[in-house]
Design a protein around this motif. Structure first.
Motif, short mmCIF file in Angstrom:
data_model
loop_
_atom_site.label_atom_id
_atom_site.label_comp_id
_atom_site.label_asym_id
_atom_site.label_seq_id
_atom_site.Cartn_x
_atom_site.Cartn_y
_atom_site.Cartn_z
N GLN A 39 31.42 38.08 29.60
CA GLN A 39 31.33 37.61 30.98
C GLN A 39 30.40 38.55 31.74
N VAL A 40 29.32 37.98 32.31
CA VAL A 40 28.35 38.76 33.06
C VAL A 40 28.64 38.59 34.55
N LEU A 41 28.85 39.69 35.24
CA LEU A 41 29.13 39.66 36.68
C LEU A 41 27.87 40.01 37.45
N GLU A 42 27.47 39.13 38.34
CA GLU A 42 26.28 39.34 39.14
C GLU A 42 26.64 39.24 40.62
N SER A 43 26.30 40.29 41.37
CA SER A 43 26.68 40.33 42.79
C SER A 43 25.88 39.34 43.63
N SER A 44 24.65 39.00 43.20
CA SER A 44 23.83 38.06 43.96
C SER A 44 24.34 36.64 43.79
N GLU A 45 23.86 35.76 44.69
CA GLU A 45 24.28 34.36 44.64
C GLU A 45 23.55 33.58 43.56
N SER A 46 22.43 34.10 43.11
CA SER A 46 21.64 33.42 42.09
C SER A 46 20.90 34.45 41.24
N LEU A 47 20.18 33.98 40.25
CA LEU A 47 19.46 34.87 39.34
C LEU A 47 18.41 35.67 40.10
N ARG A 48 18.38 36.98 39.86
CA ARG A 48 17.39 37.86 40.50
C ARG A 48 16.12 37.91 39.66
N ILE A 49 15.01 37.46 40.23
CA ILE A 49 13.76 37.42 39.48
C ILE A 49 12.66 38.20 40.20
N PRO A 127 25.56 30.53 26.79
CA PRO A 127 26.52 29.46 27.02
C PRO A 127 26.79 29.29 28.52
N GLN A 128 27.04 28.07 28.93
CA GLN A 128 27.33 27.81 30.33
C GLN A 128 28.57 28.59 30.76
N GLY A 129 28.49 29.19 31.93
CA GLY A 129 29.63 29.95 32.43
C GLY A 129 29.60 31.42 32.08
N THR A 130 28.60 31.85 31.31
CA THR A 130 28.51 33.27 30.93
C THR A 130 28.31 34.14 32.17
N ILE A 131 27.45 33.67 33.09
CA ILE A 131 27.15 34.45 34.30
C ILE A 131 28.05 33.99 35.44
N ARG A 132 28.65 34.93 36.09
CA ARG A 132 29.50 34.66 37.25
C ARG A 132 28.81 35.28 38.47
N TYR A 133 28.21 34.42 39.29
CA TYR A 133 27.47 34.88 40.45
C TYR A 133 28.40 35.21 41.61
N SER A 134 27.84 35.87 42.63
CA SER A 134 28.61 36.29 43.82
C SER A 134 29.86 37.06 43.41
N SER A 135 29.70 37.93 42.43
CA SER A 135 30.84 38.68 41.88
C SER A 135 30.53 40.17 41.96
N LYS A 136 30.78 40.73 43.11
CA LYS A 136 30.50 42.14 43.36
C LYS A 136 31.70 42.99 42.93
N VAL A 137 31.46 43.97 42.08
CA VAL A 137 32.51 44.89 41.63
C VAL A 137 32.76 45.92 42.73
N VAL A 138 34.03 46.08 43.11
CA VAL A 138 34.37 47.03 44.17
C VAL A 138 35.12 48.25 43.63
N SER A 139 35.80 48.10 42.48
CA SER A 139 36.49 49.25 41.91
C SER A 139 36.84 48.97 40.46
N ILE A 140 37.14 50.05 39.75
CA ILE A 140 37.51 49.97 38.33
C ILE A 140 38.77 50.79 38.11
N ASP A 141 39.76 50.19 37.47
CA ASP A 141 41.01 50.88 37.14
C ASP A 141 41.23 50.86 35.64
#
Length: 414
Positions: A39-49, A127-141
């Protein structure tokens, strides 16, 4: 972070990759080719090019072939065969010199690729769904042997492996305790221009070094040209103004290349303002990579999160692609290798990432150091450095670039 056993509403994901940049997407594709889902987490709303184009050398093309997209990208790019140096005295480019003038690197590749083409090709193979956009990581536990990745929308992902491909300002790198990358007193302006009727340029790198400025351009294909300009800003307030004003940015580059051949000035003059970008160059200090935690248990970093470097040897993107293949191979072996019933998957994952760290640590230290030294020589002022630059550039640069790009990091399969 402290260990925490209080989170129950979470999603279970075997492998989480933070950042849908070059390193993140190529790592995801490498894992996919081995049959592993991430699962790829991307903070932007779309692909950064952003970034317009990348110069990719032999080591990068080996990685692109390994994940199955090399040939499609070759059809959209021109093989660079040599270089031409500009003289401020004559105002002309020198006759072209072959990159491999001694014939030591048969089969080398050097091509300039649109970043948009590269990124979209990677996405289309996932595969479809691999990238999850608008997903900003705020912390790690940490929970037992797992990592809990908290997102800004309140979601929590519980994962066996966490990979930071989140760039120079990587949150994962900070979690690992790596020091913040440092600025080196240089900046870069880059641009891309289309010539509808063809650029007419030979398939070569056109280069100029003078007075602290490094400028160059090279064709992407028959109609598109990518250019770059690195320099040391004189006044910090002016630098901020350049970043915010595209017109002044363009005027500034033109002032730096006014002694260059007319073709070079024309490339900048014809570049649309929207096709220019400004960036402050940063590096991770080599000793921070050598002594720091680039891997810790089931967490690691790759790409610019691991080894931000100056663009002077064109290895930033290339080394990110190397990372992806080595990381994919290491995790593939950890997840897929047949083992006894008593074998522990967690231990295999940690050993796999440790192996990745060993392989990439020295390589990263070397590339960061060489890139910085090359940039220092290329952009230093003074008669002595100018003389050294002319001797060094003509005799050693192309061979050094070809040698670094011939590095053997192995195949994707284990």
């Amino acid at each position: 972070m402290q260990d925490c056993n209080c989170y129950h509403n979470h999603e279970d994901v075997d492998i989480v990759i933070v950042g849908a940049g070059l390193a993140g997407l190529t790592t995801a594709l490498a894992l996919h080719r081995l049959g592993l889902r991430s699962q790829v987490l991307e903070s932007s709303e779309s692909l950064r090019i952003t970034g317009f184009a990348l110069t990719l050398w032999t080591n990068a093309w080996r990685a692109l072939d390994a994940v199955g997209i090399g040939d499609s990208l070759r059809q959209k790019s021109t093989q660079i065969t040599g270089f031409k140096m500009a003289s401020s005295d004559s105002g002309l480019f020198s006759p072209g010199q072959p990159l491999d003038k001694d014939g030591k690197f048969e089969g080398y590749e050097s091509r300039c690729v649109r970043r948009k083409d590269l990124m979209e090709t990677l996405v289309n193979e996932l595969p479809q769904g691999t990238i999850r956009y608008s997903s900003k990581v705020v912390s790690i536990d940490t929970e037992d042997h797992f990592k809990l990745v908290h997102l800004a929308d309140g979601s929590i992902l519980k994962t066996k492996v966490l990979i930071g491909c989140d760039g120079v300002n990587s949150m994962v790198a900070k979690w690992l305790g790596l020091a913040t990358p440092v600025t080196i007193g240089r900046s870069a302006i880059r641009g891309l221009i289309d010539f509808p009727n063809g650029s007419g340029f030979d398939p070569m790198s056109y280069l100029y070094f003078e007075g602290g400025t490094r400028f160059g351009f090279r064709p992407v294909d028959d109609t598109t040209v990518y250019w770059f300009c690195t320099f040391a800003p004189q006044v910090s307030s002016y630098e901020k103004e350049l970043q915010e004003n595209q017109v002044k940015m363009k005027q500034f580059v033109l002032s730096l290349v006014r002694k260059m051949p007319r073709e070079a000035q024309d490339v900048v003059e014809r570049t649309p303002l929207s096709n220019m970008s400004y960036s402050i160059l940063k590096i991770r200090l080599p000793w921070n990579v050598y002594f720091g935690n680039i891997v810790k248990h089931n967490v690691c970093v790759a790409g610019d999160a691991l080894h931000p470097m100056t663009p002077d040897i064109n290895q930033g993107g290339c080394s990110a692609l190397e990372d992806a293949i080595v990381l994919g191979r290491s995790l593939g072996e950890a997840f897929l290798s047949k083992s006894s019933e008593t074998d522990n998957e967690i231990e295999r994952i940690e050993k796999g990432l440790e192996k990745y760290g060993r392989e990439r640590r020295w390589r990263s230290v070397g590339l960061i150091s060489v890139a910085y030294c090359v940039g220092f020589i290329q952009q230093s002022r003074g008669k002595i450095m100018s003389y050294l630059r002319k001797i060094w550039l003509s005799n050693y640069t192309s061979n050094a670039l070809l040698k670094m790009s011939s590095y053997d990091y192995g195949d994707l399969c284990f």
